[in-house]
Design an enzyme around this catalytic site. Sequence first.
Site, mmCIF file in Angstrom:
data_model
loop_
_atom_site.group_PDB
_atom_site.id
_atom_site.type_symbol
_atom_site.label_atom_id
_atom_site.label_comp_id
_atom_site.label_asym_id
_atom_site.label_seq_id
_atom_site.Cartn_x
_atom_site.Cartn_y
_atom_site.Cartn_z
ATOM 1 N N SER A 9 10.123 48.764 -5.790
ATOM 2 C CA SER A 9 9.875 48.924 -4.354
ATOM 3 C C SER A 9 10.070 47.605 -3.616
ATOM 4 O O SER A 9 9.898 47.538 -2.410
ATOM 5 C CB SER A 9 8.453 49.452 -4.121
ATOM 6 O OG SER A 9 7.509 48.613 -4.748
ATOM 7 N N ASN A 26 -3.441 49.122 -7.432
ATOM 8 C CA ASN A 26 -3.764 50.314 -6.634
ATOM 9 C C ASN A 26 -4.604 49.977 -5.400
ATOM 10 O O ASN A 26 -4.303 50.430 -4.296
ATOM 11 C CB ASN A 26 -4.477 51.353 -7.504
ATOM 12 C CG ASN A 26 -3.592 51.848 -8.635
ATOM 13 O OD1 ASN A 26 -2.392 51.564 -8.636
ATOM 14 N ND2 ASN A 26 -4.161 52.560 -9.584
ATOM 15 N N THR A 51 9.193 74.013 38.078
ATOM 16 C CA THR A 51 8.772 74.769 36.896
ATOM 17 C C THR A 51 10.034 75.488 36.446
ATOM 18 O O THR A 51 10.858 75.874 37.281
ATOM 19 C CB THR A 51 7.660 75.795 37.208
ATOM 20 O OG1 THR A 51 8.160 76.732 38.165
ATOM 21 C CG2 THR A 51 6.409 75.120 37.781
ATOM 22 N N SER A 109 31.932 53.744 29.818
ATOM 23 C CA SER A 109 32.777 54.501 28.903
ATOM 24 C C SER A 109 34.066 53.739 28.694
ATOM 25 O O SER A 109 34.577 53.099 29.612
ATOM 26 C CB SER A 109 33.070 55.876 29.508
ATOM 27 O OG SER A 109 34.260 56.392 28.943
ATOM 28 N N LYS A 133 32.166 55.982 34.723
ATOM 29 C CA LYS A 133 30.926 56.385 34.055
ATOM 30 C C LYS A 133 29.923 55.268 33.864
ATOM 31 O O LYS A 133 30.264 54.131 33.589
ATOM 32 C CB LYS A 133 31.234 57.021 32.699
ATOM 33 C CG LYS A 133 31.900 58.365 32.882
ATOM 34 C CD LYS A 133 31.696 59.256 31.720
ATOM 35 C CE LYS A 133 30.281 59.741 31.625
ATOM 36 N NZ LYS A 133 30.171 60.760 30.567
ATOM 37 N N ASN A 171 26.501 55.464 31.660
ATOM 38 C CA ASN A 171 25.742 56.384 30.818
ATOM 39 C C ASN A 171 24.320 55.889 30.535
ATOM 40 O O ASN A 171 24.122 54.706 30.297
ATOM 41 C CB ASN A 171 26.474 56.588 29.480
ATOM 42 C CG ASN A 171 27.817 57.254 29.672
ATOM 43 O OD1 ASN A 171 27.995 58.073 30.580
ATOM 44 N ND2 ASN A 171 28.779 56.885 28.845
ATOM 45 N N TYR A 229 -4.679 57.482 -7.715
ATOM 46 C CA TYR A 229 -3.331 57.012 -7.399
ATOM 47 C C TYR A 229 -2.279 57.724 -8.243
ATOM 48 O O TYR A 229 -2.468 57.989 -9.424
ATOM 49 C CB TYR A 229 -3.246 55.497 -7.649
ATOM 50 C CG TYR A 229 -1.863 54.917 -7.381
ATOM 51 C CD1 TYR A 229 -1.499 54.515 -6.102
ATOM 52 C CD2 TYR A 229 -0.903 54.820 -8.399
ATOM 53 C CE1 TYR A 229 -0.225 54.008 -5.850
ATOM 54 C CE2 TYR A 229 0.366 54.324 -8.146
ATOM 55 C CZ TYR A 229 0.703 53.919 -6.871
ATOM 56 O OH TYR A 229 1.948 53.432 -6.611
ATOM 57 N N GLN A 237 4.084 55.446 -3.653
ATOM 58 C CA GLN A 237 4.980 54.336 -3.302
ATOM 59 C C GLN A 237 6.007 54.778 -2.259
ATOM 60 O O GLN A 237 6.598 53.957 -1.569
ATOM 61 C CB GLN A 237 5.690 53.829 -4.558
ATOM 62 C CG GLN A 237 6.648 52.694 -4.327
ATOM 63 C CD GLN A 237 7.058 52.036 -5.631
ATOM 64 O OE1 GLN A 237 6.283 51.334 -6.247
ATOM 65 N NE2 GLN A 237 8.290 52.279 -6.052
ATOM 66 N N LYS A 271 5.832 53.963 2.194
ATOM 67 C CA LYS A 271 6.053 52.819 3.074
ATOM 68 C C LYS A 271 7.307 52.884 3.954
ATOM 69 O O LYS A 271 7.243 52.631 5.151
ATOM 70 C CB LYS A 271 6.078 51.536 2.240
ATOM 71 C CG LYS A 271 4.716 51.177 1.659
ATOM 72 C CD LYS A 271 4.836 50.033 0.701
ATOM 73 C CE LYS A 271 4.147 50.203 -0.618
ATOM 74 N NZ LYS A 271 3.783 51.514 -1.105
HETATM 75 N N1 ARG Z 1 4.439 49.375 -5.751
HETATM 76 C C1 ARG Z 1 3.321 50.236 -5.918
HETATM 77 C C2 ARG Z 1 3.144 51.131 -4.679
HETATM 78 O O1 ARG Z 1 3.690 50.834 -3.680
HETATM 79 C C3 ARG Z 1 2.084 49.436 -6.149
HETATM 80 C C4 ARG Z 1 1.016 50.161 -6.876
HETATM 81 C C5 ARG Z 1 1.447 50.410 -8.283
HETATM 82 N N2 ARG Z 1 0.380 50.894 -9.059
HETATM 83 C C6 ARG Z 1 0.580 51.414 -10.270
HETATM 84 N N3 ARG Z 1 -0.460 51.838 -10.912
HETATM 85 N N4 ARG Z 1 1.776 51.493 -10.804
HETATM 86 O O2 ARG Z 1 2.456 52.141 -4.711
#
Ligand code: ARG
Length: 463
Positions: free
Chosen positions: A28, A115, A160, A282, A288, A290, A322, A327, A330
Site C-alpha cells: 500500500s 492495526n 418549478t 473552443s 464560445k 464554456n 481487522y 487497506q 484509503k
Molecule cells: N497497510 C495496512 C492497512 O492499510 C496496515 C495494517 C496492516 N495490518 C496487518 N495486520 N496486516 O490496512
Amino acid sequence: MAQKSSNAMWGGRFAAGPDALMEAINASIGFDQRLSAQDVTGSRAHAAMLAAQGIISSKDAETIREGLLTILSEIESGTFEFSTALEDIHMNIEARLKTLIGEPAGRLHTARSRNDQVATDFRLWVRDQMDAAIEGLQALIRAALTQAEAGADWVMPGFTHLQTAQPVTWGHHMMAYVEMFARDLSRFQDARTRMNECPLGAAALAGTSFPIDRHMTAEALGFDRPMANSLDAVSDRDFALDYLAAASICAMHLSRLSEELVIWSSAQFRFVTLSDRFSTGSSIMPQKKNPDAAELIRAKIGRIMGANVALLTVMKGLPLAYSKDMQEDKEQVFDAADNLMIAMAAMAGMLGDMSANREILERAAASGFSTATDLADWLVRALNLPFREAHHVTGALVKLAEDRGCDLSDLSLADMQSVQPNITAEVFDVLGVHNSVASRQSYGGTAPNQVRAQIARWKERLA
Ligand code: ARG
C-alpha cells in the site's frame, strides 16, 4: 516466480519471502505514503507514552524521537526512498528508523500493532480533511452571501419544473445555497465531534498486557478520549464513511449549483456572466465561452459518491476485527477529499467573480405570466372570491394575454373586466414583479427585507 528472502519484520515464522505478485497486491506504500506525517506524529506520541510509563527508557524514547524527526524531514524534502518490499508506510518508516538509530527502533512497536497504528494515522488524516472541508465551506458561504447581499432585491424568475413559477429575488436564490452549505458544514462538524476518539493502544485487537496510558496518547494527538473497545478501535472506519457521506451530500449541492450556472450562463438565459478565469474557449468555435469549471464541479459527485459506495461495500460483511480488506479504505477517501476540496475552492472562486445580469433577470422575471398567483391572491383578497374561482378567473386572463401575445400587466382594465366585471384598476399594483416579491413577507419568503434579515443572521453566525 521470484521468491525473496524472508521478511525482516516477521521473518521468524517464514522460510521464504513473498511471491512478486503477492508483493504487488499487498503493498500500500504507493498511496499510504500520504499518511507519513500522521504516522510520525502517532509514533512520537506512542514513544513518549512508553517512556512515561517506564516501558522503554527515556534515552531510547529520545533517540526514537530524533530519528522520527529526521525521517519526517527526509520525506518532506523528497529524499526518503519508499520501498514496495516494505509494504506500507508503517514498515517503511520503521525500517528507516532501524537504519538511522539501530536497536532502539525495535522497541517502538512495543504495545502496538499496525492495526491500531493505521487506524490512528488514517483518523488523523481524515480529521484534517474535515477541518479543511469546514474551512472551505465557510469560504463558499461567504461568497454566496456576498452575491446575495449585492442583489437582495433584484428580481428573477423562480422556477418549478424549470418552468417560470413566481418572481423571486436573486438574494433569496443565493441564500438557498447558503442554507445547503451551512447544513454541509454542520454535518462535517458533527462527524468530527463523533470521530475524535483515539484507537491507539488497542494494539492488534485485544489491548495489551503492557501498562500503557491511552489517555496520554489520546490527549497528545488532540483526541477527546481513547476509544472504549479495542476490537472496535482497530476495525472501525465509520469516521471515513461519515466523511464520505457528508462529502457526497456536499458534492450533490455543488452539482446543483453548477447546473444552474451552466444554464444561466448560456446564450438563451444570460442570467449570469462567468469570469474568463473560470471559463474556457473552443478550439474551433471562436464565439464560445464554456463554463468548464461548473461542468467539472457538476460531475465531481460521481467519484465522491462512488468512493462512499465503494468503502461501504468494502466494510460490509467484514467480521471483527481487522481484515486486510480495510487497506482498500484509503485511496477512495484520498481521491474524494482531493476532488471535494478543489470543487469547493473553484465554486467559491466562480461565485466571487460571477456577475448577475440584473436587467435580464428582471425582464425574465416579468415574462411567463409569473405574477398570475399574485393576481389570483388579489381576487381573493379584494373581491372575496373563493381561491378556486380566483384560480379559474386568472387562468382565463392568462389565456387572454396569451392570445394577445402580451403579459398580464399589458391587458387593459376593460379586458380584465370582460372576464370578471368587479376587477378594479388596483389590480395592476400586484402585477409588477417588485410588488410581487415585496408581498412575500412570510418567514423565509422572498421579500427583500426577509432576505436581508437572513443575510444578517448568517453573517452574525459566521463572525
Ligand atoms: N497497510 C495496512 C492497512 O492499510 C496496515 C495494517 C496492516 N495490518 C496487518 N495486520 N496486516 O490496512
